[in-house]
Design an enzyme around this catalytic site. Structure first.
Site, PDB file in Angstrom:
ATOM      1  N   GLY A  31       0.845  -1.192   0.000  1.00  0.00           N
ATOM      2  CA  GLY A  31       0.000   0.000   0.000  1.00  0.00           C
ATOM      3  C   GLY A  31       0.881   1.244   0.000  1.00  0.00           C
ATOM      4  O   GLY A  31       2.103   1.154   0.179  1.00  0.00           O
ATOM      5  N   LEU A  32       0.235   2.367  -0.180  1.00  0.00           N
ATOM      6  CA  LEU A  32       0.952   3.643  -0.240  1.00  0.00           C
ATOM      7  C   LEU A  32       1.673   3.936   1.080  1.00  0.00           C
ATOM      8  O   LEU A  32       1.297   3.396   2.129  1.00  0.00           O
ATOM      9  CB  LEU A  32      -0.039   4.782  -0.520  1.00  0.00           C
ATOM     10  N   SER A  33       2.655   4.798   1.005  1.00  0.00           N
ATOM     11  CA  SER A  33       3.292   5.294   2.217  1.00  0.00           C
ATOM     12  C   SER A  33       2.232   5.985   3.078  1.00  0.00           C
ATOM     13  O   SER A  33       1.445   6.788   2.570  1.00  0.00           O
ATOM     14  CB  SER A  33       4.397   6.291   1.839  1.00  0.00           C
ATOM     15  N   GLY A  34       2.175   5.647   4.341  1.00  0.00           N
ATOM     16  CA  GLY A  34       1.183   6.242   5.231  1.00  0.00           C
ATOM     17  C   GLY A  34      -0.163   5.551   5.210  1.00  0.00           C
ATOM     18  O   GLY A  34      -1.101   5.968   5.898  1.00  0.00           O
ATOM     19  N   SER A  35      -0.281   4.470   4.439  1.00  0.00           N
ATOM     20  CA  SER A  35      -1.578   3.788   4.359  1.00  0.00           C
ATOM     21  C   SER A  35      -1.884   3.041   5.662  1.00  0.00           C
ATOM     22  O   SER A  35      -3.051   2.824   5.995  1.00  0.00           O
ATOM     23  CB  SER A  35      -1.611   2.823   3.168  1.00  0.00           C
ATOM     24  N   GLY A  36      -0.833   2.639   6.392  1.00  0.00           N
ATOM     25  CA  GLY A  36      -1.059   1.943   7.664  1.00  0.00           C
ATOM     26  C   GLY A  36      -0.404   0.582   7.769  1.00  0.00           C
ATOM     27  O   GLY A  36      -0.637  -0.146   8.739  1.00  0.00           O
ATOM     28  N   LYS A  37       0.424   0.232   6.798  1.00  0.00           N
ATOM     29  CA  LYS A  37       1.060  -1.094   6.777  1.00  0.00           C
ATOM     30  C   LYS A  37       1.823  -1.392   8.066  1.00  0.00           C
ATOM     31  O   LYS A  37       1.604  -2.419   8.707  1.00  0.00           O
ATOM     32  CB  LYS A  37       2.046  -1.196   5.591  1.00  0.00           C
ATOM     33  N   SER A  38       2.739  -0.489   8.428  1.00  0.00           N
ATOM     34  CA  SER A  38       3.602  -0.749   9.592  1.00  0.00           C
ATOM     35  C   SER A  38       2.807  -0.727  10.883  1.00  0.00           C
ATOM     36  O   SER A  38       3.033  -1.561  11.774  1.00  0.00           O
ATOM     37  CB  SER A  38       4.729   0.283   9.659  1.00  0.00           C
ATOM     38  N   SER A 105       6.067  -1.879  -2.008  1.00  0.00           N
ATOM     39  CA  SER A 105       6.105  -2.833  -3.139  1.00  0.00           C
ATOM     40  C   SER A 105       5.068  -2.454  -4.198  1.00  0.00           C
ATOM     41  O   SER A 105       4.047  -3.130  -4.339  1.00  0.00           O
ATOM     42  CB  SER A 105       5.930  -4.277  -2.650  1.00  0.00           C
TER      43      SER A 105
HETATM   44  P1  ADP Z   1       2.927   2.853   6.224  1.00  0.00           P
HETATM   45  O1  ADP Z   1       3.669   1.822   7.027  1.00  0.00           O
HETATM   46  O2  ADP Z   1       1.909   2.253   5.300  1.00  0.00           O
HETATM   47  O3  ADP Z   1       3.810   3.841   5.544  1.00  0.00           O
HETATM   48  P2  ADP Z   1       2.250   3.921   8.817  1.00  0.00           P
HETATM   49  O4  ADP Z   1       1.757   2.714   9.545  1.00  0.00           O
HETATM   50  O5  ADP Z   1       3.656   4.372   9.080  1.00  0.00           O
HETATM   51  O6  ADP Z   1       2.029   3.690   7.249  1.00  0.00           O
HETATM   52  O7  ADP Z   1       1.280   5.159   9.099  1.00  0.00           O
HETATM   53  C1  ADP Z   1      -0.121   5.023   9.107  1.00  0.00           C
HETATM   54  C2  ADP Z   1      -0.739   6.158   9.939  1.00  0.00           C
HETATM   55  O8  ADP Z   1      -2.155   6.074   9.839  1.00  0.00           O
HETATM   56  C3  ADP Z   1      -0.378   6.072  11.399  1.00  0.00           C
HETATM   57  O9  ADP Z   1      -0.166   7.373  11.905  1.00  0.00           O
HETATM   58  C4  ADP Z   1      -1.656   5.459  12.028  1.00  0.00           C
HETATM   59  O10 ADP Z   1      -1.824   5.821  13.372  1.00  0.00           O
HETATM   60  C5  ADP Z   1      -2.734   6.038  11.145  1.00  0.00           C
HETATM   61  N1  ADP Z   1      -3.976   5.230  11.077  1.00  0.00           N
HETATM   62  C6  ADP Z   1      -5.233   5.694  11.279  1.00  0.00           C
HETATM   63  N2  ADP Z   1      -6.147   4.711  11.172  1.00  0.00           N
HETATM   64  C7  ADP Z   1      -5.446   3.578  10.903  1.00  0.00           C
HETATM   65  C8  ADP Z   1      -5.841   2.221  10.719  1.00  0.00           C
HETATM   66  N3  ADP Z   1      -7.108   1.813  10.764  1.00  0.00           N
HETATM   67  N4  ADP Z   1      -4.864   1.324  10.452  1.00  0.00           N
HETATM   68  C9  ADP Z   1      -3.574   1.708  10.381  1.00  0.00           C
HETATM   69  N5  ADP Z   1      -3.123   2.969  10.572  1.00  0.00           N
HETATM   70  C10 ADP Z   1      -4.069   3.918  10.845  1.00  0.00           C
END
Ligand code: ADP
Length: 190
Positions: A31-38, A105
């Protein structure tokens, strides 16, 4: 070619799984950066660990700062990045671990390569499906701002494409949903 294979003498995955009393698995978060993967992978890791599972998160932090620190973000390097990650995930899988891989990815080709290395039976693709506008609003690491300002080139979602999975094992929508909700959906795959 490995001219002296030793695999037939080593402890097998089945033996490891029996010892651990679990089945090895790879959950591949894309998924996109900031999507919530980590965020989801980390919360899932904690929950599984608390339940007594042997689990490992692979993400940009422990991979790009170590084994892949010589790689950049060209297409060739992005592919090599994922190839090595998939090989590392496979080694953990062979030890019976539940491996949570959290990587943008961005292309179907790159994820197909990972699937091929890991083996399609053990590769569960999870599409963390968060709209670009939301990821950009979150801008967890300030990267979208930099990309919009032209300070980062070829940023996925801005000036580099993200190809959504065509047939993922699971689609996780995160907009207006709690992390816990997403984790409890993902845990069903284990
Ligand atoms: P990625 O790893 O995809 O780049 P991050 O996990 O670093 O994304 O960031 C995702 C952000 O979105 C975090 O600040 C997280 O708290 C927020 N967020 C809000 N709702 C959700 C959710 N349902 N699942 C995952 N992250 C969420």
């Amino acid at each position: 070619m490995n001219i002296h294979p030793i695999f037939d003498r080593l402890v097998t995955r089945q033996e490891q799984e029996r010892l651990l009393n679990q089945k090895g698995n790879v959950l591949w978060f894309t998924g996109l950066s900031g999507s919530g993967k980590s965020t989801i992978a980390e919360a899932l890791e904690r929950q599984l660990f608390n339940q007594g599972y042997f689990v490992k998160v692979l993400d940009g932090d422990n991979i790009r700062s170590g084994i892949n620190k010589n790689l950049g973000f060209s297409l060739g390097d992005r592919k090599e990045n994922i190839r090595r990650i998939a090989e590392v995930a496979k080694l953990f899988l062979d030890s019976g671990a539940i491996v949570l891989c959290s990587f943008v990815s961005p292309t179907i080709e790159i994820r197909d390569m990972a699937r091929e290395i890991i083996g399609s039976d053990d590769f569960k693709e999870i599409f963390v499906d968060t709209p670009l506008s939301i990821c950009e609003l979150r801008d967890v690491k300030g990267l979208y701002k930099k990309a919009r300002a032209g300070e980062i080139k070829e940023f996925t979602g801005i000036d580099s494409p993200f190809e959504a999975p065509e047939n993922p094992t699971l689609i996780l929508k995160t907009e207006n949903r709690s992390v816990a909700e997403c984790v409890s959906e993902a845990i069903q795959l284990i």
